[in-house]
Scaffold this motif. Sequence first.
Motif, PDB file in Angstrom:
ATOM      1  N   LEU A  13       1.740  -3.554   4.427  1.00 40.05           N
ATOM      2  CA  LEU A  13       2.488  -4.395   5.365  1.00 40.05           C
ATOM      3  C   LEU A  13       1.595  -5.473   5.976  1.00 40.05           C
ATOM      4  CD1 LEU A  13       4.731  -1.737   7.056  1.00 40.05           C
ATOM      5  CD2 LEU A  13       5.530  -3.878   6.111  1.00 40.05           C
ATOM      6  N   GLU A  14       0.342  -5.114   6.229  1.00 41.70           N
ATOM      7  CA  GLU A  14      -0.588  -6.096   6.795  1.00 41.70           C
ATOM      8  C   GLU A  14      -1.170  -7.013   5.722  1.00 41.70           C
ATOM      9  OE1 GLU A  14      -3.309  -3.666   9.031  1.00 41.70           O
ATOM     10  OE2 GLU A  14      -1.674  -3.100  10.365  1.00 41.70           O
ATOM     11  N   VAL A  51      12.942  -5.315   4.268  1.00 42.75           N
ATOM     12  CA  VAL A  51      13.771  -5.282   5.476  1.00 42.75           C
ATOM     13  C   VAL A  51      13.272  -6.326   6.487  1.00 42.75           C
ATOM     14  CG1 VAL A  51      14.444  -3.859   7.465  1.00 42.75           C
ATOM     15  CG2 VAL A  51      14.419  -2.864   5.172  1.00 42.75           C
ATOM     16  N   LEU A  52      11.954  -6.366   6.684  1.00 41.60           N
ATOM     17  CA  LEU A  52      11.391  -7.317   7.656  1.00 41.60           C
ATOM     18  C   LEU A  52      11.655  -8.767   7.234  1.00 41.60           C
ATOM     19  CD1 LEU A  52       8.009  -5.456   8.332  1.00 41.60           C
ATOM     20  CD2 LEU A  52       9.913  -5.704   9.928  1.00 41.60           C
ATOM     21  N   PHE A  53      11.559  -9.010   5.918  1.00 40.18           N
ATOM     22  CA  PHE A  53      11.787 -10.359   5.383  1.00 40.18           C
ATOM     23  C   PHE A  53      13.253 -10.746   5.587  1.00 40.18           C
ATOM     24  CE2 PHE A  53      11.860 -13.095   1.273  1.00 40.18           C
ATOM     25  CZ  PHE A  53      11.416 -14.225   1.945  1.00 40.18           C
ATOM     26  N   ARG A  54      14.129  -9.803   5.260  1.00 42.51           N
ATOM     27  CA  ARG A  54      15.571 -10.056   5.400  1.00 42.51           C
ATOM     28  C   ARG A  54      15.932 -10.392   6.849  1.00 42.51           C
ATOM     29  NH1 ARG A  54      18.659  -4.843   5.034  1.00 42.51           N
ATOM     30  NH2 ARG A  54      18.106  -4.890   7.237  1.00 42.51           N
ATOM     31  N   VAL A  63       4.661 -12.132   3.090  1.00 42.72           N
ATOM     32  CA  VAL A  63       5.240 -11.298   2.028  1.00 42.72           C
ATOM     33  C   VAL A  63       4.352 -11.379   0.788  1.00 42.72           C
ATOM     34  CG1 VAL A  63       7.228 -10.995   0.495  1.00 42.72           C
ATOM     35  CG2 VAL A  63       7.593 -11.538   2.889  1.00 42.72           C
ATOM     36  N   LEU A  64       3.865 -12.592   0.530  1.00 44.15           N
ATOM     37  CA  LEU A  64       3.000 -12.794  -0.635  1.00 44.15           C
ATOM     38  C   LEU A  64       1.703 -11.986  -0.487  1.00 44.15           C
ATOM     39  CD1 LEU A  64       3.120 -14.326  -3.230  1.00 44.15           C
ATOM     40  CD2 LEU A  64       2.147 -16.313  -2.100  1.00 44.15           C
ATOM     41  N   MET A  65       1.164 -11.942   0.720  1.00 46.65           N
ATOM     42  CA  MET A  65      -0.057 -11.155   0.941  1.00 46.65           C
ATOM     43  C   MET A  65       0.211  -9.668   0.708  1.00 46.65           C
ATOM     44  SD  MET A  65      -1.815 -13.043   4.176  1.00 46.65           S
ATOM     45  CE  MET A  65      -3.126 -11.838   4.402  1.00 46.65           C
ATOM     46  N   SER A  66       1.363  -9.211   1.190  1.00 38.58           N
ATOM     47  CA  SER A  66       1.728  -7.806   0.962  1.00 38.58           C
ATOM     48  C   SER A  66       1.887  -7.543  -0.528  1.00 38.58           C
ATOM     49  CB  SER A  66       3.049  -7.471   1.660  1.00 38.58           C
ATOM     50  OG  SER A  66       2.880  -7.493   3.043  1.00 38.58           O
ATOM     51  N   ALA A  67       2.546  -8.511  -1.204  1.00 43.58           N
ATOM     52  CA  ALA A  67       2.774  -8.359  -2.644  1.00 43.58           C
ATOM     53  C   ALA A  67       1.439  -8.256  -3.377  1.00 43.58           C
ATOM     54  CB  ALA A  67       3.583  -9.539  -3.170  1.00 43.58           C
ATOM     55  N   ASN A  68       0.504  -9.114  -3.025  1.00 47.73           N
ATOM     56  CA  ASN A  68      -0.806  -9.094  -3.693  1.00 47.73           C
ATOM     57  C   ASN A  68      -1.552  -7.798  -3.401  1.00 47.73           C
ATOM     58  OD1 ASN A  68      -0.341 -11.558  -4.800  1.00 47.73           O
ATOM     59  ND2 ASN A  68      -1.421 -12.714  -3.226  1.00 47.73           N
ATOM     60  N   ASP A 100      12.529 -17.576 -11.711  1.00 44.25           N
ATOM     61  CA  ASP A 100      12.308 -16.453 -10.797  1.00 44.25           C
ATOM     62  C   ASP A 100      10.845 -16.014 -10.824  1.00 44.25           C
ATOM     63  OD1 ASP A 100      12.486 -13.970  -9.407  1.00 44.25           O
ATOM     64  OD2 ASP A 100      14.599 -13.858  -9.968  1.00 44.25           O
ATOM     65  N   LEU A 101      10.240 -15.986  -9.607  1.00 45.41           N
ATOM     66  CA  LEU A 101       8.806 -15.695  -9.536  1.00 45.41           C
ATOM     67  C   LEU A 101       8.509 -14.303  -8.991  1.00 45.41           C
ATOM     68  CD1 LEU A 101       7.689 -19.160  -8.110  1.00 45.41           C
ATOM     69  CD2 LEU A 101       7.795 -18.437 -10.503  1.00 45.41           C
ATOM     70  N   HIS A 102       9.521 -13.452  -8.938  1.00 39.59           N
ATOM     71  CA  HIS A 102       9.309 -12.079  -8.466  1.00 39.59           C
ATOM     72  C   HIS A 102       8.858 -11.219  -9.644  1.00 39.59           C
ATOM     73  CE1 HIS A 102      12.131 -13.783  -5.532  1.00 39.59           C
ATOM     74  NE2 HIS A 102      11.572 -12.959  -4.663  1.00 39.59           N
ATOM     75  N   ASP A 103       7.702 -10.590  -9.510  1.00 43.80           N
ATOM     76  CA  ASP A 103       7.278  -9.803 -10.671  1.00 43.80           C
ATOM     77  C   ASP A 103       6.813  -8.383 -10.364  1.00 43.80           C
ATOM     78  OD1 ASP A 103       4.837 -10.373  -9.523  1.00 43.80           O
ATOM     79  OD2 ASP A 103       3.876 -11.005 -11.389  1.00 43.80           O
TER      80      ASP A 103
END
Length: 213
Positions: A13-14, A51-54, A63-68, A100-103
């Motif tokens: 999350l961070e 949920v937080l993004f929504r 979100v990108l940092m969490s994704a990475n 679409d860039l979600h992977d």
Amino acid sequence: MSKLYKKMQEAVLEGDEDVVVELVQEAIDEGLNAEEILNDGLIEAMNEVAVLFRDGDMFVPEVLMSANAMQAGNGLLKPLLVQGVSEKKGRIVIGTVEGDLHDIGKKIVGMMLEGAGFEVIDLGMDVKPDRFIGALKETEATMLGMSAMLTTTMTVMPVVIERMKKEGFGHVKVMIGGAPVTDAYAQQIGAHYSYDASSAVELAKRLAEELKA
Ligand code: B12
């Protein structure tokens, strides 16, 4: 839930990649099961991110940092998830559709399929219909997996399926998934749907059996 998973979720999350890697390694060293670490530590955290993004409590850069951070953790788990498989069950081309860039989800599905003994050719994200067709030609794969996370990009899926039919790949089994995709949509466009990575593995096994029959 264990304290370790709670800490892992917080680190995702961070968006703290170093801490995520440290904690995933700690979990592995403790002998915890790789699939459990993935589900209870990493995916659970991304569900919270969603949920937080929504709700507008988290923004794209975070979100990108969490994704990475999550992907860094996945990297440690992948060798454990795919080890010990001898006989290949089938060959699957997968990718996230054009625009679409979600992977993350697609990569997890790929990892779990490899873990279950499938040979996976991952074309990445933003994959144009031509590229899917080209990969089917090159690899002679008997299954294709497409991921879409946007309502605007899921419409590329039937375009690919139509192209497949025209170019002689109508026999290839198509699996689709991603947040906006439903079973009804899959049926409508002539594909098979599954909700998450574990059910994608079950579906792929079933389709592989159908191909053999
Ligand atoms: C992380 C994320 C991002 C990251 C992606 C990073 C990356 N490398 O993937 C970044 C920040 C880049 C991003 C960008 C955007 N995003 Co975004 N994102 C998300 C978020 C929060 C989480 C997705 C995720 O990784 N989930 C965790 C994984 C594990 O789950 P999953 O992806 O669902 O995958 C599982 C299943 O779906 C299934 N599955 C997935 N693929 C496949 C394929 C097959 C074959 C099968 C069988 C199964 C399967 O199995 C997976 C594993 O269990 C979602 C929220 C959500 N509800 O999903 C929004 C979300 C998808 N994004 C959204 C939006 C709007 C955007 C942006 C337009 C934002 C903007 N204003 O710029 C851009 C679009 C960029 C683009 N062109 O693609 C919306 C989409 C709304 C819609 N209905 O169209 C969502 C739903 C958020 C929201 N509620 O508004 N995003």
